[in-house]
Design a protein around this motif. Structure first.
Motif, PDB file in Angstrom:
ATOM      1  N   ALA A 146      -7.920  -9.475   3.014  1.00  0.00           N
ATOM      2  CA  ALA A 146      -7.642  -8.661   4.294  1.00  0.00           C
ATOM      3  C   ALA A 146      -7.227  -7.215   3.928  1.00  0.00           C
ATOM      4  CB  ALA A 146      -6.719  -9.561   4.913  1.00  0.00           C
ATOM      5  N   PRO A 147      -7.245  -6.316   4.910  1.00  0.00           N
ATOM      6  CA  PRO A 147      -6.681  -5.411   4.825  1.00  0.00           C
ATOM      7  C   PRO A 147      -5.034  -5.475   4.734  1.00  0.00           C
ATOM      8  CG  PRO A 147      -7.663  -5.280   6.640  1.00  0.00           C
ATOM      9  CD  PRO A 147      -8.012  -6.342   6.226  1.00  0.00           C
ATOM     10  N   ALA A 148      -4.468  -4.854   4.109  1.00  0.00           N
ATOM     11  CA  ALA A 148      -2.940  -4.796   4.194  1.00  0.00           C
ATOM     12  C   ALA A 148      -2.190  -3.494   4.204  1.00  0.00           C
ATOM     13  CB  ALA A 148      -2.534  -5.736   3.174  1.00  0.00           C
ATOM     14  N   GLN A 149      -0.914  -3.407   3.981  1.00  0.00           N
ATOM     15  CA  GLN A 149      -0.261  -2.361   3.697  1.00  0.00           C
ATOM     16  C   GLN A 149       0.975  -2.747   2.502  1.00  0.00           C
ATOM     17  OE1 GLN A 149      -0.373   1.028   4.330  1.00  0.00           O
ATOM     18  NE2 GLN A 149       0.373   1.165   6.473  1.00  0.00           N
ATOM     19  N   THR A 150       1.404  -1.594   1.648  1.00  0.00           N
ATOM     20  CA  THR A 150       2.399  -1.954   0.822  1.00  0.00           C
ATOM     21  C   THR A 150       3.520  -0.923   1.056  1.00  0.00           C
ATOM     22  OG1 THR A 150       1.793  -0.098  -0.897  1.00  0.00           O
ATOM     23  CG2 THR A 150       0.754  -2.187  -1.199  1.00  0.00           C
ATOM     24  N   ILE A 154       5.051   4.341   3.975  1.00  0.00           N
ATOM     25  CA  ILE A 154       5.818   5.218   3.799  1.00  0.00           C
ATOM     26  C   ILE A 154       5.030   6.637   3.759  1.00  0.00           C
ATOM     27  CG2 ILE A 154       7.516   6.916   2.417  1.00  0.00           C
ATOM     28  CD1 ILE A 154       8.779   4.100   1.392  1.00  0.00           C
ATOM     29  N   ALA A 155       3.737   6.829   2.717  1.00  0.00           N
ATOM     30  CA  ALA A 155       3.036   7.865   2.604  1.00  0.00           C
ATOM     31  C   ALA A 155       2.205   7.820   4.064  1.00  0.00           C
ATOM     32  CB  ALA A 155       2.169   7.523   1.483  1.00  0.00           C
ATOM     33  N   ASN A 156       1.772   6.979   4.469  1.00  0.00           N
ATOM     34  CA  ASN A 156       1.124   6.850   5.673  1.00  0.00           C
ATOM     35  C   ASN A 156       1.696   7.344   6.979  1.00  0.00           C
ATOM     36  OD1 ASN A 156      -1.769   6.007   5.573  1.00  0.00           O
ATOM     37  ND2 ASN A 156      -0.947   4.106   4.784  1.00  0.00           N
ATOM     38  N   GLU A 157       3.263   7.222   7.207  1.00  0.00           N
ATOM     39  CA  GLU A 157       3.754   7.214   8.607  1.00  0.00           C
ATOM     40  C   GLU A 157       4.786   8.152   8.364  1.00  0.00           C
ATOM     41  OE1 GLU A 157       4.883   3.506  10.111  1.00  0.00           O
ATOM     42  OE2 GLU A 157       2.933   2.842  10.312  1.00  0.00           O
ATOM     43  N   PHE A 158       5.338   8.886   7.322  1.00  0.00           N
ATOM     44  CA  PHE A 158       6.409   9.539   7.278  1.00  0.00           C
ATOM     45  C   PHE A 158       6.119  11.011   8.063  1.00  0.00           C
ATOM     46  CE2 PHE A 158       4.227  11.771   4.070  1.00  0.00           C
ATOM     47  CZ  PHE A 158       4.526  13.218   3.803  1.00  0.00           C
ATOM     48  N   THR A 159       4.933  11.599   8.036  1.00  0.00           N
ATOM     49  CA  THR A 159       4.533  12.510   8.946  1.00  0.00           C
ATOM     50  C   THR A 159       4.562  12.652  10.482  1.00  0.00           C
ATOM     51  OG1 THR A 159       2.207  12.186   8.658  1.00  0.00           O
ATOM     52  CG2 THR A 159       3.127  13.882   7.147  1.00  0.00           C
TER      53      THR A 159
END
Lengths: 282, 318
Positions: free
Chosen positions: B260-264, B269-274
């Motif tokens: 399954a796709p997931a998130q670490t 943090i890298a995806n959402e901080f902007t």
């Protein structure tokens, strides 16, 4: 050492079991013909012809770099484990051609045991597991066989009385001399025909050394022993036969002469042997 | 103290005073460096915590136990990312440990010297590849292979249900394994090479085969160090951001399957901080960073405990 009378090497009582006078030489346990060893392009030993008599102690002596350890290690094919090492000539264990292509070197090493300069018990194993490790490596699993072999090997190595109550403790708790006797027991447990010893007492104190020497005289009744030693008194004390090797400026390691130890030390045929055993060279 | 010195009293005093001065200065400088490391660690930790505090207060214990991460409704639960981080790292290590130790033993004990040298250099080069390159390669090359070839063949596994995608936990774990591998191989190989010849010959001299030699003489001697190498690799796996972000799938849900796709935590943090403009969003991301730091510290402590217990066992037998 210079000028020491040769006779002082021989303490009369310590040689009581050694054939002091000429005897009919026993049949060879190991026969070596035209033996040489090269490491890469460098020849370390060449042209050794020699018989190692069964049931006797043969000492290999000579100055550093003369090839005595190299010779010893070629007898059980230990050079096979060193990249670039090549053994020339032939070695026979009885009738068995040690270097025949169909021979598995691990079988040779099970029949020709070895004890090294520094005691090298397996540090993570107990005394018991160390003694039976050779048997286990050779596929023996039966508890009764292992127990019997451990006891008799430790008896032979004169270690049983001091360790029989603590067989499960680590081998590293033993003193250096005891560790070396443990290594001897470990080698004996697989019941080899021949026991090779590469300066087995060079890392030990004099008392431990003397215990090992006494032990060797007892052991030779059950196994042929070939020992490399730097210590000429030791060679004189423990060996029945003696081989003197040398390296010279124009010649790589080679055998100068061999024979009964008494003869090598008292009436050597070669002047270089006399110079070495009286301490003038080497 | 004074007996035995050849130099006269006054000369000697001057000499030792001079030494003592230099000694003291040297010690102070080193002390400074040591404190500096501590200060940095505390400063980073403290700033993160202070900035994360609003989110912690807003979410309460739910920040650590919640399974929903929905910034538009100001709901912040970190469980999906803790799970993603631990699962990907576990997959990575599960693959890298056997392969890495096996490769290291091959290089140290079996390969001819020339091959061992060349392969060893390649392994060290692998460690020098930037993680963005691994990520890109994972996304462009490995992802399609996983989707079309590998994952459809894994459906018999208990936790591998779901539609094959070119991203997901397994792929991220595999990329992490590739990235962790060089550390484990290089350290284990060096450890094996340092095992003394006398230990090896003890086995050979008894008629042992090469494999028996490895098992009896090499592996027991290096196990403590290998644990250390694995810990180093684990540290990298836990915090790896760039490569994982490429291939994890960036789905803020607790993964229900190996593929399954997931998130670490790091990729979140890298995806959402902007784009962290919702209330408490930025603070919540810093909270994730605090959790990651805490997990890294806990894992390191556990690993040290493991090393310590293994080495104590060895010490007791020495």
């Amino acid at each position: 050492m210079t000028g020491t009378p040769l006779k002082t090497f021989f303490a009369p009582d310590s040689r009581s079991t050694v054939a002091a006078e000429a005897e009919a030489r026993p049949a060879p346990a190991i026969t070596v013909r035209g033996l040489g060893v090269r490491f890469g392009s460098k020849l370390a030993l060449s042209g050794v012809d020699m018989d190692f008599p069964t049931g006797r102690i043969t000492a290999l002596i000579g100055p550093s770099g003369c090839g005595k350890t190299t010779l010893l290690r070629s007898l059980n094919r230990l050079h096979d484990t060193t990249p670039g090492a090549r053994v020339l000539g032939s070695v026979h264990l009885g009738d068995l051609d040690v270097y025949a292509p169909e021979i598995n070197p691990t079988e040779i090493r099970a029949r020709i045991g070895m004890v090294f300069q520094r005691p090298n018990p397996f540090p993570t194993l107990s005394i018991y597991d160390n003694v039976v490790s050779g048997l286990r490596l050779n596929g023996i699993r039966k508890k009764a066989i292992l127990n019997d072999a451990a006891e008799s090997a430790l008896q032979s190595a004169a270690l049983w009385d001091s360790v029989s109550h603590k067989l499960k403790t680590s081998a590293m708790r033993l003193s250096g001399g005891e560790q070396q006797r443990l290594c001897i027991a470990r080698a004996l447990a697989v019941e080899p025909d021949v026991l090779l010893m590469d300066e087995p007492t060079s890392a030990l104190d004099p008392i431990a050394t003397s215990r090992i020497e006494t032990l060797l005289r007892a052991l030779v009744k059950q196994v042929t022993i070939i020992i490399v030693t730097h210590n000429m008194q030791q060679a004189a004390r423990v060996s029945d036969y003696c081989a003197f090797l040398m390296v010279e400026e124009d010649r790589v390691g080679h055998l100068v002469e061999e024979g009964l130890t008494l003869q090598i030390f008292s009436k050597p045929a070669d002047p270089r042997t006399e110079e070495y055993v009286t301490g003038r060279i080497g | 103290m004074s007996a035995g010195y050849v130099t006269g009293g006054r000369d000697r005093r001057r000499l030792t005073r001079h030494l003592r001065l230099g000694d003291r200065a040297y010690r102070r400088v080193l002390q400074g460096f040591g404190v500096f490391v501590l200060v940095i660690f505390v400063a980073v930790g403290a700033t993160l915590f202070i900035q994360a505090w609003p989110a912690f207060k807003h979410s309460g214990p739910g920040f650590v136990t919640g399974t929903t991460w929905d910034p538009s409704h100001a709901i912040y639960g970190a469980v999906p990312f803790i799970a993603g981080t631990l699962f990907t790292s576990a997959i990575g290590l599960a693959l890298a440990i056997p392969i890495g130790i096996g490769a290291a033993i091959f290089l140290a004990e079996y390969a001819p010297r020339r091959i061992s040298g060349a392969l060893g250099m390649l392994v060290e080069l692998l460690a020098a590849v930037p993680s963005v390159v691994y990520g890109l390669w994972g996304f462009l090359v490995l992802g399609p292979i996983f989707q079309n070839t590998i994952e459809p063949r894994l459906s018999w596994l208990p936790f591998a249900h779901g539609a094959p995608l070119p991203v997901g936990l397994l792929l991220a774990g595999v990329i992490l394994a590739v990235m962790v591998l060089p550390t484990i191989v290089a350290v284990t190989r060096d450890l094996a090479n340092a095992v003394p010849a006398t230990s090896r010959e003890a086995v050979f001299g008894l008629g042992g085969t090469r494999w028996q030699m490895v098992r009896t003489a090499v592996l027991p001697a290096i196990r403590t160090g290998v644990v250390g190498a694995v810990v180093l690799g684990l540290g990298r796996a836990l915090g790896e951001t760039m490569a994982v972000t490429f291939v994890i799938g960036n789905t803020n849900a607790v993964p229900n399957s190996l593929i399954a796709p997931a998130q670490t935590m790091a990729s979140l943090i890298a995806n959402e901080f902007t784009e962290a403009t919702e209330p408490f969003h930025a603070s919540a991301l810093l909270g994730i960073a605090v959790l990651l730091l805490v997990i890294a510290v806990i894992v390191n402590a556990l690993a040290r405990l493991l090393v310590w217990s293994v080495s104590r066992e060895v010490r007791e037998t020495v």
